[in-house]
Design a protein around this motif. Structure first.
Motif, mmCIF file in Angstrom:
data_model
loop_
_atom_site.group_PDB
_atom_site.id
_atom_site.type_symbol
_atom_site.label_atom_id
_atom_site.label_comp_id
_atom_site.label_asym_id
_atom_site.label_seq_id
_atom_site.Cartn_x
_atom_site.Cartn_y
_atom_site.Cartn_z
ATOM 1 N N CYS A 1 0.841 -1.202 0.000
ATOM 2 C CA CYS A 1 0.000 0.000 0.000
ATOM 3 C C CYS A 1 0.878 1.254 0.000
ATOM 4 C CB CYS A 1 -0.907 -0.012 1.227
ATOM 5 S SG CYS A 1 -1.892 1.492 1.430
ATOM 6 N N CYS B 1 -5.968 0.483 2.983
ATOM 7 C CA CYS B 1 -5.763 -0.937 2.644
ATOM 8 C C CYS B 1 -6.484 -1.857 3.616
ATOM 9 C CB CYS B 1 -4.278 -1.270 2.594
ATOM 10 S SG CYS B 1 -3.394 -1.005 4.151
ATOM 11 N N LYS C 1 -2.306 -3.052 -1.271
ATOM 12 C CA LYS C 1 -3.365 -2.428 -2.068
ATOM 13 C C LYS C 1 -3.097 -2.703 -3.543
ATOM 14 C CE LYS C 1 -7.020 0.264 -2.415
ATOM 15 N NZ LYS C 1 -8.327 -0.150 -1.871
#
Length: 515
Positions: free
Chosen positions: A405, A440, A446
């Motif tokens: 992420c 996330c 992510k």
């Protein structure tokens, strides 16, 4: 002149990512949804100079003037691609993440759901029906969070709802047992299943409209000791990225793969486990080869995404339309390129090989761990080695790894054990991981990207196939022919800070690339 070039020419800032702007992240919608949707724009944040607005068409001055009049403040345009703006609009205007949790909290307090008969008229579309609201809330939340599947799992304590996001299951909600049968029945009605049949597995489909786009769901039920287990596979065309230059292949591998699919005849295989992106790779290849001068026909189970200009056949075992039977009839349709969803048995493999030897390019998938194992699997099916050597052009193995992420990404010094696991002798280069944040959902990851392993069937590999179809022997020859294993591709992404070492180890075999 394209919109991006116009923006550059007039000095308009360009932004490819809008989710981190305050108003998008906090779901602050200051203009009507239809206005934002039609004009392809969305306000991002306010400053002393005015309001920053993402626009897809920098020359749509009328829309900017309307917005200035609507908000009563100066407008500062920022160019973003149309798809990025549409995604931001859906995130900002549709159901907030907390709404579903609040709905289930109210259910637990007994303030919403009234006692219902076990089988009531679920075809009613009234939003006042709490079960319909519950199912709709779950589906909308899953779509907005980018889930690929929704799992409804009966347990001894009630119903557990989990979403598969970026390839991993995450628990979201747990409605109490009194609502279990009503939710499952609602899903069966939506997918046109027999609601009275609870002893046998069933399959169905749902087609829904959300945010102006059509989303398909494949639905499967499975009887368990606590009741029927239902899984929804979300087929959202908006999340599918097609195009060989957009699916994550590096330049060298992409050039080699394009060389394979440019061949007039032969077989190109894509291997990997379920959910590793094989279909996306095949669709991307077909999209690149598609044109008025070629006849492309596919046989799939099922057809997940429709591509204009390509004839796609849906396998249906109920009417005895199998891969093999469909493939036989396809050959009478004068195809240039054939795509088979999966080679599952000897009969399908034999017809595919015959097709490739009679002047057709055949693309298909197999479920194997790596590229060399594909040839071993076909040999195990009973395919003669000389047919494999003369028909297979190359094999691509792939996996999907989660990306760290960007919002909570942080560097750290790897331990000696981590370096050893990655096959690295020395440190000096930081590793990265995600701490976990609201963007996330606390996972530290992510989005996903693919890693590939391409094995071209060279003359040396053909000799090895004729000599022995053992996967390890084939692998040794392929490595000598400069094949880069999946594990090594993953290590490259770790060093580049794209993914983590634990993620690479999760999706690849520990012994890959250690020769």
């Amino acid at each position: 002149m394209k919109e991006r070039e116009i923006a550059e020419r007039f000095g308009i800032p360009i932004c490819e990512e809008l989710d981190l702007f305050p108003w998008i992240a906090d779901k602050v919608a200051i203009v009507p949804y239809l206005f934002a949707k039609q004009k392809k724009l969305i306000p991002l944040e306010e400053s002393e100079k005015g309001i920053y607005v993402a626009v897809a068409d920098p020359l749509d001055l009328d829309a900017l003037e309307e917005l200035r009049f609507l908000l009563g403040k100066p407008i500062l345009p920022i160019y973003s691609p149309k798809a990025v703006i549409e995604s931001a609009i859906e995130r900002c205007y549709h159901q907030k993440e907390e709404e579903t949790k609040r709905f289930f909290s109210e259910l637990d307090q007994g303030g919403i759901l009234k006692e219902e008969e076990e089988e009531y008229d679920l075809l009613e579309q009234s939003e006042e029906n709490p079960v319909i609201r519950m199912v709709n809330a779950l589906i909308v939340e899953a779509i907005q969070q980018g889930a690929s599947d929704i799992h409804f799992e009966p347990t001894d304590g009630g119903l557990t709802v989990r979403y598969r996001i970026d390839g991993c299951l995450q628990k979201r909600h747990s409605p109490s047992q009194e609502y279990q049968q009503q939710v499952l029945t609602r899903l069966k009605v939506m997918s046109k299943m027999d609601i009275a049949e609870r002893r046998l597995p069933q399959d169905g489909r749902i087609k829904l409209q959300h945010g102006g786009r059509e989303i398909d769901f494949r639905v499967s039920t499975l009887p368990t000791s606590y009741g029927e287990r239902i899984v929804l596979r979300i087929l959202d065309r908006a999340n599918v990225v097609l195009g060989l230059d957009r699916i994550g292949m590096n330049e060298a591998l992409l050039a080699s793969f394009r060389k394979l699919i440019a061949a007039p005849e032969g077989i190109v295989l894509v291997t990997g486990p379920t959910g590793s992106g094989k279909t996306t790779t095949l669709y991307s290849a077909l999209s690149e080869m598609n044109g008025p001068e070629v006849n492309i026909i596919t046989v799939e189970d099922p057809v997940e995404y429709k591509i204009a200009g390509i004839s796609q056949v849906n396998v249906s075992p109920r009417i005895d339309l199998t891969f093999a039977k469909g493939l036989r009839h396809i050959l009478r349709q004068d195809p240039d390129i054939i795509m088979i969803g999966e080679i599952r048995d000897k009969e399908t493999a034999e017809i595919a090989i015959q097709s490739s030897l009679t002047g057709h390019l055949v693309l298909s998938t197999l479920h194997t761990n790596d590229a060399p194992s594909a040839l071993t699997r076909l040999a195990d099916m009973g395919i003669e080695p000389y047919l494999l050597a003369s028909s297979i052009l190359g094999v691509v193995a792939q996996r999907l790894v989660r990306k760290i992420c960007p919002q909570c990404k942080s560097a750290y010094a790897p331990t000696l054990e981590e370096l050893h696991e990655m096959g690295l002798r020395e440190g000096g280069h930081p590793f990265y991981r995600g701490r976990g944040c609201s963007v996330c959902f606390g996972t530290g990851f992510k989005g996903r990207c693919a890693i590939y392993e391409l094995m071209s069937v060279t003359s040396k590999l053909k000799l090895q196939v004729l000599k022995s179809q053992d996967a390890e022997e084939l692998r040794k020859v392929a490595l000598q022919q400069e094949m880069v294993p999946l594990f090594q591709r993953g290590v490259q992404l770790v060093l580049a800070g794209v993914t983590s070492s634990t993620e690479v180890l999760r999706v690849t075999r520990l012994d890959e690339g250690r020769e």
